[in-house]
Write a protein that holds these residues in place. Structure first.
Motif, PDB file in Angstrom:
ATOM      1  N   LEU A 145      60.408  79.989  30.376  1.00  0.00           N
ATOM      2  CA  LEU A 145      59.158  79.027  30.695  1.00  0.00           C
ATOM      3  C   LEU A 145      58.666  79.844  31.984  1.00  0.00           C
ATOM      4  N   ILE A 146      57.262  79.795  32.312  1.00  0.00           N
ATOM      5  CA  ILE A 146      56.929  80.501  33.722  1.00  0.00           C
ATOM      6  C   ILE A 146      55.816  79.237  34.203  1.00  0.00           C
ATOM      7  N   ASP A 147      56.573  79.122  35.595  1.00  0.00           N
ATOM      8  CA  ASP A 147      55.572  78.038  36.465  1.00  0.00           C
ATOM      9  C   ASP A 147      54.417  78.728  36.807  1.00  0.00           C
ATOM     10  N   ASP A 197      53.167  89.047  33.589  1.00  0.00           N
ATOM     11  CA  ASP A 197      53.190  90.034  32.816  1.00  0.00           C
ATOM     12  C   ASP A 197      54.666  90.931  32.677  1.00  0.00           C
ATOM     13  N   ILE A 198      55.128  91.127  33.568  1.00  0.00           N
ATOM     14  CA  ILE A 198      56.571  91.798  33.657  1.00  0.00           C
ATOM     15  C   ILE A 198      57.562  90.747  32.883  1.00  0.00           C
ATOM     16  N   THR A 199      57.414  89.605  33.092  1.00  0.00           N
ATOM     17  CA  THR A 199      58.249  88.628  32.181  1.00  0.00           C
ATOM     18  C   THR A 199      57.915  88.759  30.761  1.00  0.00           C
ATOM     19  N   ILE A 200      56.511  88.688  30.379  1.00  0.00           N
ATOM     20  CA  ILE A 200      56.210  89.032  28.995  1.00  0.00           C
ATOM     21  C   ILE A 200      57.012  90.391  28.371  1.00  0.00           C
ATOM     22  N   ILE A 212      65.470  80.134  30.318  1.00  0.00           N
ATOM     23  CA  ILE A 212      64.942  80.856  31.709  1.00  0.00           C
ATOM     24  C   ILE A 212      63.726  80.343  32.164  1.00  0.00           C
ATOM     25  N   VAL A 213      63.819  80.099  33.275  1.00  0.00           N
ATOM     26  CA  VAL A 213      62.504  79.297  34.065  1.00  0.00           C
ATOM     27  C   VAL A 213      62.356  80.394  35.132  1.00  0.00           C
ATOM     28  N   VAL A 214      60.969  80.929  35.272  1.00  0.00           N
ATOM     29  CA  VAL A 214      60.432  81.628  36.302  1.00  0.00           C
ATOM     30  C   VAL A 214      59.796  80.757  37.276  1.00  0.00           C
ATOM     31  N   THR A 215      60.125  80.537  38.399  1.00  0.00           N
ATOM     32  CA  THR A 215      59.441  79.609  39.375  1.00  0.00           C
ATOM     33  C   THR A 215      59.799  79.924  40.893  1.00  0.00           C
ATOM     34  N   GLN A 216      59.096  79.723  41.768  1.00  0.00           N
ATOM     35  CA  GLN A 216      59.222  79.790  43.235  1.00  0.00           C
ATOM     36  C   GLN A 216      59.459  78.543  43.836  1.00  0.00           C
ATOM     37  N   ASP A 217      59.570  77.437  43.070  1.00  0.00           N
ATOM     38  CA  ASP A 217      59.585  76.069  43.520  1.00  0.00           C
ATOM     39  C   ASP A 217      61.244  75.663  43.489  1.00  0.00           C
ATOM     40  N   ASP A 258      58.997  93.559  42.427  1.00  0.00           N
ATOM     41  CA  ASP A 258      58.903  93.495  40.943  1.00  0.00           C
ATOM     42  C   ASP A 258      60.126  94.259  40.176  1.00  0.00           C
ATOM     43  N   ILE A 259      60.561  95.675  40.860  1.00  0.00           N
ATOM     44  CA  ILE A 259      61.837  96.019  40.276  1.00  0.00           C
ATOM     45  C   ILE A 259      62.856  95.242  40.096  1.00  0.00           C
ATOM     46  N   MET A 260      63.483  94.407  41.406  1.00  0.00           N
ATOM     47  CA  MET A 260      64.314  93.608  41.594  1.00  0.00           C
ATOM     48  C   MET A 260      64.424  92.304  40.532  1.00  0.00           C
ATOM     49  N   PHE A 261      62.813  91.934  40.561  1.00  0.00           N
ATOM     50  CA  PHE A 261      62.763  90.836  39.556  1.00  0.00           C
ATOM     51  C   PHE A 261      63.176  91.190  37.934  1.00  0.00           C
ATOM     52  N   GLU A 262      62.528  92.296  37.660  1.00  0.00           N
ATOM     53  CA  GLU A 262      62.677  92.964  36.243  1.00  0.00           C
ATOM     54  C   GLU A 262      64.223  93.082  35.983  1.00  0.00           C
TER      55      GLU A 262
END
Length: 151
Positions: free
Chosen positions: A5-7, A15-18, A68-73, A131-135
């Motif tokens: 799930l992406i916030d 796009d990286i997440t997808i 998995i949830v992508v969020t900065q909150d 972006d590299i670290m996130f991926e």
């Protein structure tokens, strides 16, 4: 099977997440408000009314154990942890029971400073390394969730 799930409001790593989700055959769901409407081919998008925390409430009601949830909150991340999900921010920081308390405290102190008229540092300009670290960390999380036995 877990989902991602992406916030999606203001999220720079959609796009990286997808791309990573497709590698692991994980469903991806974007959740955004009407001021950030977005579409990606083959990806479910849930658009909610604009309002404080509207996206957060929809997301936390959908998250299940192992998602998995992508969020900065930080607040949303804490709720995802309570539901035994795996929150990660856009720079690859995986929120855990060990770090969420300190992050929430920092947010609280920063808010008090701003209310008193003070200033706090904003986020650093996004770099390719983010972006590299996130991926890398998202791949690690995906490996973890797909290897867990389903209940």
């Amino acid at each position: 099977m877990p989902v991602i799930l992406i916030d999606a409001d203001g999220c720079p790593v959609i796009d990286i997440t997808i791309k990573v989700a497709k590698q692991f055959e994980l469903e991806t769901i974007l959740i955004c408000d009407t001021s950030h409407r977005m579409e990606r081919e083959g990806i479910e998008t849930i658009t909610v009314s604009k309002g404080a925390d509207a996206v957060d409430f929809v997301l936390v009601n959908r998250v299940k154990k192992g998602d998995i949830v992508v969020t900065q909150d930080y607040g949303l991340a804490a709720m995802v942890l309570a539901k035994q999900g795996f929150p990660i921010n856009q720079n690859g920081l995986v929120y855990t029971e060990e770090n969420i308390g300190q992050l929430l405290e920092y947010r609280h102190i920063s808010k008090k400073i701003r209310r008193a008229g003070g200033h706090t540092k904003g986020p650093k300009k996004r770099q390719k390394e983010n972006d590299i670290m996130f991926e890398e960390r998202l791949i690690h999380l995906c490996e973890k969730v797909v290897s867990q036995p389903s209940e």
